[in-house]
Design a protein around this motif. Structure first.
Motif, mmCIF file in Angstrom:
data_model
loop_
_atom_site.group_PDB
_atom_site.id
_atom_site.type_symbol
_atom_site.label_atom_id
_atom_site.label_comp_id
_atom_site.label_asym_id
_atom_site.label_seq_id
_atom_site.Cartn_x
_atom_site.Cartn_y
_atom_site.Cartn_z
ATOM 1 N N LYS A 16 0.847 -1.213 0.000
ATOM 2 C CA LYS A 16 0.000 0.000 0.000
ATOM 3 C C LYS A 16 0.872 1.250 0.000
ATOM 4 C CE LYS A 16 -2.158 -1.344 3.765
ATOM 5 N NZ LYS A 16 -1.880 -2.794 3.850
ATOM 6 N N THR A 17 1.794 1.327 0.974
ATOM 7 C CA THR A 17 2.619 2.518 1.124
ATOM 8 C C THR A 17 3.566 2.678 -0.059
ATOM 9 O OG1 THR A 17 2.483 2.343 3.518
ATOM 10 C CG2 THR A 17 4.304 3.645 2.625
ATOM 11 N N ASP A 42 -1.965 6.409 8.116
ATOM 12 C CA ASP A 42 -1.537 5.228 8.857
ATOM 13 C C ASP A 42 -0.652 5.682 10.008
ATOM 14 O OD1 ASP A 42 0.096 2.067 7.927
ATOM 15 O OD2 ASP A 42 -0.496 2.900 9.853
ATOM 16 N N ASN A 46 4.637 5.492 7.613
ATOM 17 C CA ASN A 46 5.609 5.019 6.618
ATOM 18 C C ASN A 46 5.638 5.893 5.371
ATOM 19 O OD1 ASN A 46 5.121 1.439 7.240
ATOM 20 N ND2 ASN A 46 6.438 2.902 8.264
ATOM 21 N N ASP A 127 -2.919 6.970 1.785
ATOM 22 C CA ASP A 127 -2.335 5.695 2.206
ATOM 23 C C ASP A 127 -3.050 5.210 3.458
ATOM 24 O OD1 ASP A 127 0.834 4.528 3.583
ATOM 25 O OD2 ASP A 127 -0.670 3.469 2.387
HETATM 26 MG MG LIG Z 1 1.762 0.828 4.700
#
Ligand SMILES: [Mg+2]
Ligand SMILES: Nc1ncnc2c1ncn2[C@@H]1O[C@H](COP(=O)(O)OP(=O)(O)OP(=O)(O)O)[C@@H](O)[C@H]1O
Ligand SMILES: Nc1ncnc2c1ncn2[C@@H]1O[C@H](COP(=O)(O)OP(=O)(O)OP(=O)(O)O)[C@@H](O)[C@H]1O
Ligand SMILES: [Mg+2]
Lengths: 258, 258
Positions: A16-17, A42, A46, A127
């Protein structure tokens, strides 16, 4: 009017990131130089670190913005390495989960915030954390589309139905316009029988919703964040950089058609 | 008296579930045939499926047990393939987060539950979700030790301090006896410079707390769950099986010394 895309999957570690940071940077680098905002939702922070912004010294993060303590414009930071604006996050964001659960229509908070600035951007990427919690619901409520990075392995495939149920629930309640922007196969290793089997299942079930672009497993993608850079800054010639540049093109083509 | 170990890391996809399922099965298969219970505390229900138990048809899960709706003994299921008892989980468990936040001393709930059955087992392993939420705090409150699977990459290393802060907080508040059982390097690829650099940093900072056993990247570990089996049932000769059998031995040696 900005195109707002949530990058979500409750399965952990599916990219995802890596997708949020690198797609944002590749969009910003594309021909028309669109204005791009990356929102880190998040508590791990990250995406913030991956863009070279220090989450530990950030004076304002998505936590203060979601709780209306700070105006969103005052929390944005510019990422030199990715050439994008970033709304940073850090561990404080964990506190927002509980606060938004108790608030009236807490799931609309991010949408209210983006309403104030979305005319200043062409793309806004969000994110998401690895859960189907209030933060992810905020992202799905604010977004027009959801991009689902998925590793071609059993646990990731197994969890897809729970994610699609949540998307459907958000569509029925807080965001009727939410659509599935696409499924992105990540960390793909073509020599691996399991990966090919799962990929075939995705194509069979979802057809053209699956991006043609395949993100390969490429160690440069894992090295770049330790330098606070997207991969197009760290190693432009790598397979990782090429695949995210390709994804940015494919996304822009898809969006034009809608 | 059972040895209770939480397998936790808020970073997603680092091998928590793979470790929980395979370590449980390898412990159960070891010489003295200890009695092993695996608790699935992740709403994804991956550990449940990885043991060949269908999370969708489970009549009772950790959700009902944590909310005191069903006695824990009535929720346990036996996994034929892993030869262990399992407390299953499914998406309903997401509801427990909110319910336990509102309850009095909600963080002690799992410890209360285990108090009823821990004398019937030699090892109890708890698979945690990818977050530092109420479910993970329940696991850390109930456990004597925490095992931290960690991928040797930047984002995973970066998140370690937040996890250690949470462990310290739980030690100060609800569980003074909680110790770090060990750090487990997972999906390790020795040809990868980044992995070797991160591994060296872990050994420098944590010394003997880092398990000597290294879990290699091995596709058999990713294939086994789609057959509902631990890797020692799916492919006993694989590097994945060998490494988890080795980890089980190392854990039993460490525990004996304490
Ligand atoms: Mg992530
Ligand atoms: N295509 C790829 N090739 C090699 N490594 C990758 C690739 N994509 C991501 N990684 C690495 O794999 C790990 C997991 O990726 P990432 O952190 O982006 O996933 P995530 O879904 O955001 O995780 P989380 O669920 O914790 O938020 C990271 O260490 C990242 O650097
Ligand atoms: N040593 C390994 N070699 C190859 N694949 C692995 C290994 N360990 C885990 N995997 C695979 O990598 C993926 C992530 O592992 P796993 O699901 O166990 O991590 P997790 O930390 O439990 O994830 P989550 O944060 O979502 O709970 C899974 O598809 C799993 O099958
Ligand atoms: Mg897991």
């Amino acid at each position: 009017m900005a195109i707002i895309i949530a990058i979500a999957n409750q399965k952990g570690g599916v990219g995802k990131t890596t997708t949020a940071v690198n797609l944002a940077a590749c969009l910003a680098a594309s021909k028309l130089k669109p204005r791009v905002l990356l929102i880190d939702l998040d508590p791990q922070g990250n995406a913030t670190m991956g863009c070279g912004i220090d989450k530990r010294t950030a004076k304002a993060t998505s936590y203060e913005v979601l709780l209306r303590q700070i105006a969103v414009r005052d929390a944005l930071q510019f990422s030199e390495s990715a050439n994008i604006q970033v709304l940073p996050a850090n561990i404080d964001l964990t506190g927002a989960e509980v606060a938004l659960l108790d608030a009236d229509s807490g799931q609309h908070r991010l949408r209210e915030v983006l309403g104030q600035i979305q005319h200043e951007f062409d793309y806004i990427l969000i994110d998401c954390p690895p859960s189907l919690s209030m933060l992810t619901v905020n992202a799905l409520t604010a977004a027009q589309g959801v991009m689902i990075p998925i590793q071609c392995e059993y646990y990731a495939l197994e969890g897809l139905s729970a994610l699609l149920d949540t998307v459907e629930k958000v569509r029925r309640t807080t965001n009727p316009k939410l659509r599935i922007e696409g499924l992105l196969r990540t960390m793909f290793d073509p020599r691996n029988r399991l990966a090919n089997e799962v990929s075939a299942q995705l194509l069979e079930h979802f057809g053209s919703i699956v991006y043609k672009t395949l993100i390969p497993r490429n160690v440069r993608l894992a090295e770049a964040p330790s330098h606070g850079q997207p991969v197009i800054g760290y190693d432009k010639t790598s397979k990782g950089a090429e695949s995210y540049l390709e994804l940015a093109k494919e996304l822009q083509q898809r969006v034009r058609k809608q």
